[in-house]
Design a protein around this motif. Structure first.
Motif, PDB file in Angstrom:
ATOM      1  N   GLY A 217     -12.441 -27.301  -0.682  1.00 37.10           N
ATOM      2  CA  GLY A 217     -12.107 -27.990  -1.919  1.00 37.10           C
ATOM      3  C   GLY A 217     -12.131 -27.074  -3.129  1.00 37.10           C
ATOM      4  O   GLY A 217     -11.320 -27.213  -4.047  1.00 37.10           O
ATOM      5  N   VAL A 218     -13.052 -26.101  -3.129  1.00 34.56           N
ATOM      6  CA  VAL A 218     -13.116 -25.134  -4.232  1.00 34.56           C
ATOM      7  C   VAL A 218     -11.841 -24.303  -4.278  1.00 34.56           C
ATOM      8  O   VAL A 218     -11.264 -24.077  -5.343  1.00 34.56           O
ATOM      9  CB  VAL A 218     -14.352 -24.216  -4.081  1.00 34.56           C
ATOM     10  CG1 VAL A 218     -14.313 -23.099  -5.113  1.00 34.56           C
ATOM     11  CG2 VAL A 218     -15.639 -25.024  -4.220  1.00 34.56           C
ATOM     12  N   GLY A 219     -11.399 -23.845  -3.110  1.00 34.81           N
ATOM     13  CA  GLY A 219     -10.163 -23.071  -3.061  1.00 34.81           C
ATOM     14  C   GLY A 219      -8.964 -23.872  -3.509  1.00 34.81           C
ATOM     15  O   GLY A 219      -8.106 -23.368  -4.255  1.00 34.81           O
ATOM     16  N   ARG A 220      -8.903 -25.129  -3.099  1.00 40.72           N
ATOM     17  CA  ARG A 220      -7.796 -25.993  -3.490  1.00 40.72           C
ATOM     18  C   ARG A 220      -7.816 -26.268  -4.988  1.00 40.72           C
ATOM     19  O   ARG A 220      -6.775 -26.239  -5.654  1.00 40.72           O
ATOM     20  CB  ARG A 220      -7.864 -27.300  -2.696  1.00 40.72           C
ATOM     21  CG  ARG A 220      -6.662 -28.223  -2.939  1.00 40.72           C
ATOM     22  CD  ARG A 220      -6.595 -29.322  -1.892  1.00 40.72           C
ATOM     23  NE  ARG A 220      -7.857 -30.034  -1.740  1.00 40.72           N
ATOM     24  CZ  ARG A 220      -8.616 -29.990  -0.654  1.00 40.72           C
ATOM     25  NH1 ARG A 220      -8.256 -29.242   0.383  1.00 40.72           N
ATOM     26  NH2 ARG A 220      -9.749 -30.672  -0.583  1.00 40.72           N
ATOM     27  N   SER A 221      -8.999 -26.514  -5.529  1.00 36.56           N
ATOM     28  CA  SER A 221      -9.121 -26.768  -6.965  1.00 36.56           C
ATOM     29  C   SER A 221      -8.723 -25.545  -7.786  1.00 36.56           C
ATOM     30  O   SER A 221      -8.071 -25.667  -8.828  1.00 36.56           O
ATOM     31  CB  SER A 221     -10.557 -27.170  -7.316  1.00 36.56           C
ATOM     32  OG  SER A 221     -10.882 -28.434  -6.782  1.00 36.56           O
ATOM     33  N   THR A 222      -9.105 -24.366  -7.318  1.00 43.64           N
ATOM     34  CA  THR A 222      -8.763 -23.136  -8.027  1.00 43.64           C
ATOM     35  C   THR A 222      -7.258 -22.940  -8.086  1.00 43.64           C
ATOM     36  O   THR A 222      -6.691 -22.630  -9.144  1.00 43.64           O
ATOM     37  CB  THR A 222      -9.420 -21.926  -7.341  1.00 43.64           C
ATOM     38  OG1 THR A 222     -10.835 -22.119  -7.299  1.00 43.64           O
ATOM     39  CG2 THR A 222      -9.109 -20.645  -8.088  1.00 43.64           C
ATOM     40  N   THR A 223      -6.598 -23.127  -6.956  1.00 39.72           N
ATOM     41  CA  THR A 223      -5.143 -22.978  -6.911  1.00 39.72           C
ATOM     42  C   THR A 223      -4.449 -24.005  -7.800  1.00 39.72           C
ATOM     43  O   THR A 223      -3.547 -23.667  -8.580  1.00 39.72           O
ATOM     44  CB  THR A 223      -4.639 -23.122  -5.465  1.00 39.72           C
ATOM     45  OG1 THR A 223      -5.275 -22.148  -4.645  1.00 39.72           O
ATOM     46  CG2 THR A 223      -3.133 -22.942  -5.401  1.00 39.72           C
ATOM     47  N   GLU A 224      -4.868 -25.262  -7.691  1.00 35.26           N
ATOM     48  CA  GLU A 224      -4.245 -26.310  -8.479  1.00 35.26           C
ATOM     49  C   GLU A 224      -4.473 -26.102  -9.973  1.00 35.26           C
ATOM     50  O   GLU A 224      -3.589 -26.380 -10.794  1.00 35.26           O
ATOM     51  CB  GLU A 224      -4.785 -27.678  -8.049  1.00 35.26           C
ATOM     52  CG  GLU A 224      -4.316 -28.115  -6.674  1.00 35.26           C
ATOM     53  CD  GLU A 224      -4.860 -29.485  -6.311  1.00 35.26           C
ATOM     54  OE1 GLU A 224      -5.555 -30.097  -7.158  1.00 35.26           O
ATOM     55  OE2 GLU A 224      -4.597 -29.945  -5.178  1.00 35.26           O
ATOM     56  N   ALA A 225      -5.650 -25.614 -10.338  1.00 37.17           N
ATOM     57  CA  ALA A 225      -5.946 -25.391 -11.751  1.00 37.17           C
ATOM     58  C   ALA A 225      -4.999 -24.362 -12.354  1.00 37.17           C
ATOM     59  O   ALA A 225      -4.499 -24.539 -13.478  1.00 37.17           O
ATOM     60  CB  ALA A 225      -7.398 -24.925 -11.914  1.00 37.17           C
ATOM     61  N   VAL A 226      -4.724 -23.289 -11.614  1.00 33.03           N
ATOM     62  CA  VAL A 226      -3.799 -22.267 -12.113  1.00 33.03           C
ATOM     63  C   VAL A 226      -2.384 -22.824 -12.225  1.00 33.03           C
ATOM     64  O   VAL A 226      -1.697 -22.619 -13.236  1.00 33.03           O
ATOM     65  CB  VAL A 226      -3.818 -21.032 -11.195  1.00 33.03           C
ATOM     66  CG1 VAL A 226      -2.755 -20.023 -11.636  1.00 33.03           C
ATOM     67  CG2 VAL A 226      -5.189 -20.373 -11.209  1.00 33.03           C
ATOM     68  N   VAL A 227      -1.943 -23.549 -11.207  1.00 33.25           N
ATOM     69  CA  VAL A 227      -0.585 -24.108 -11.216  1.00 33.25           C
ATOM     70  C   VAL A 227      -0.415 -25.095 -12.367  1.00 33.25           C
ATOM     71  O   VAL A 227       0.575 -25.033 -13.122  1.00 33.25           O
ATOM     72  CB  VAL A 227      -0.273 -24.788  -9.870  1.00 33.25           C
ATOM     73  CG1 VAL A 227       1.060 -25.535  -9.947  1.00 33.25           C
ATOM     74  CG2 VAL A 227      -0.239 -23.760  -8.749  1.00 33.25           C
ATOM     75  N   ILE A 228      -1.357 -26.011 -12.520  1.00 37.20           N
ATOM     76  CA  ILE A 228      -1.271 -26.998 -13.594  1.00 37.20           C
ATOM     77  C   ILE A 228      -1.355 -26.322 -14.955  1.00 37.20           C
ATOM     78  O   ILE A 228      -0.673 -26.719 -15.913  1.00 37.20           O
ATOM     79  CB  ILE A 228      -2.385 -28.059 -13.448  1.00 37.20           C
ATOM     80  CG1 ILE A 228      -2.212 -28.827 -12.145  1.00 37.20           C
ATOM     81  CG2 ILE A 228      -2.356 -29.037 -14.622  1.00 37.20           C
ATOM     82  CD1 ILE A 228      -0.919 -29.598 -12.027  1.00 37.20           C
ATOM     83  N   SER A 229      -2.174 -25.291 -15.080  1.00 37.34           N
ATOM     84  CA  SER A 229      -2.274 -24.558 -16.349  1.00 37.34           C
ATOM     85  C   SER A 229      -0.937 -23.923 -16.721  1.00 37.34           C
ATOM     86  O   SER A 229      -0.497 -24.004 -17.870  1.00 37.34           O
ATOM     87  CB  SER A 229      -3.352 -23.469 -16.259  1.00 37.34           C
ATOM     88  OG  SER A 229      -4.638 -24.030 -16.116  1.00 37.34           O
ATOM     89  N   LEU A 230      -0.282 -23.294 -15.750  1.00 35.87           N
ATOM     90  CA  LEU A 230       1.005 -22.656 -16.019  1.00 35.87           C
ATOM     91  C   LEU A 230       2.055 -23.686 -16.417  1.00 35.87           C
ATOM     92  O   LEU A 230       2.810 -23.480 -17.381  1.00 35.87           O
ATOM     93  CB  LEU A 230       1.466 -21.879 -14.783  1.00 35.87           C
ATOM     94  CG  LEU A 230       0.615 -20.672 -14.384  1.00 35.87           C
ATOM     95  CD1 LEU A 230       1.156 -20.036 -13.111  1.00 35.87           C
ATOM     96  CD2 LEU A 230       0.577 -19.640 -15.504  1.00 35.87           C
ATOM     97  N   ILE A 231       2.101 -24.791 -15.691  1.00 40.68           N
ATOM     98  CA  ILE A 231       3.063 -25.848 -16.040  1.00 40.68           C
ATOM     99  C   ILE A 231       2.777 -26.383 -17.435  1.00 40.68           C
ATOM    100  O   ILE A 231       3.697 -26.589 -18.246  1.00 40.68           O
ATOM    101  CB  ILE A 231       3.009 -26.987 -15.000  1.00 40.68           C
ATOM    102  CG1 ILE A 231       3.499 -26.482 -13.635  1.00 40.68           C
ATOM    103  CG2 ILE A 231       3.844 -28.180 -15.451  1.00 40.68           C
ATOM    104  CD1 ILE A 231       3.340 -27.485 -12.518  1.00 40.68           C
TER     105      ILE A 231
END
Length: 254
Positions: A217-231
């Motif tokens: 879940g930590v890995g998934r949250s990290t990836t999603e946080a970067v993607v959502i931040s860029l968008i």
């Protein structure tokens, strides 16, 4: 998809909490200073390398066309406007989202799944005050500084390329910058940087606080946080640019 929507709603609620707590003066100064050191000086080398590269490449692409049309006096001004209004704040924010936003999500996410967040509540310490607010303040304050430094280095890199490759003297280049650039453009760079910095920190911290599912879940949250931040950076940049530069006519000639 529902999970992302729920996290976005919790992010809006978290934003309101942060604003309220800042207005109430609930700020851990030592934590804020530590985070400013992590966000600012530690991110400076990669931000400067990015801006120098962009400044040189942009100058090559613009100068060769402007020289062909006999408009060499506009090269410096066009580079200055592009860097100040868009490239410096946006690209520096992208760098920060990848380096800092991911770190926030991973660090707080790990604290969440290992129940360290619950321990803060037991100690009667609000995680928003102790963990989130210092990070938001650090990003909102340091990203404008990084953007201005990136702007300066990008301009310097463009000046070197113009002078050495296209024989555009430094005086012509700098006069063009002076004629094109206005105080408002610098303010736009700072305003965008403050907004982007706050977005990166809020999204990274919010995704960390809502992490579930252990290490995966930590890995998934990290990836999603970067993607959502860029968008969020790209979408917000459009609306900010539309608000600040909408309408017809020239934004260069007063």
């Amino acid at each position: 998809m529902n999970k992302v929507f729920e996290r976005l709603l919790s992010g809006l609620f978290l934003t309101g909490q942060i604003l309220l707590h800042i207005l109430q003066g609930k700020i851990y100064r030592n934590n804020s200073l530590d985070q400013m050191a992590f966000v600012g000086p530690a991110s400076l080398p990669i931000a400067l390398i990015t801006s120098a590269s962009v400044g040189m490449v942009f100058t090559i692409q613009v100068a060769r066309e402007f020289v062909y049309f006999g408009a060499t006096t506009a090269v410096g001004g066009v580079l200055a406007l592009a860097l100040t209004r868009e490239l410096a704040p946006v690209l520096t924010a992208v760098v920060l989202a990848g380096r800092v936003g991911s770190a926030f999500a991973a660090e707080i996410g790990t604290m969440k799944v290992t129940e360290q967040i619950d321990a803060l509540y037991i100690l009667k310490t609000d995680p928003v005050d102790y963990l989130v607010t210092p990070r938001v303040i650090a990003c909102a304050l340091m990203l404008p500084v990084l953007s201005i430094l990136s702007l300066v280095l990008g301009m310097a890199a463009g000046l070197v390329i113009s002078d050495t490759i296209y024989d555009i003297s430094s005086s012509i280049f700098l006069d063009s910058v002076k004629n094109f650039l206005r105080t408002w453009d610098i303010l736009v760079c700072i305003i965008k940087s403050v907004v982007f910095g706050a977005l990166i920190a809020i999204i990274g911290c919010n995704w960390g606080l809502t992490t579930t599912g252990g290490a995966k879940g930590v890995g998934r949250s990290t990836t999603e946080a970067v993607v959502i931040s860029l968008i969020s950076i790209f979408v917000t940049n459009f609306f900010l640019s539309w608000l600040m530069f909408q309408g017809t006519g020239s934004a260069v000639i007063e």
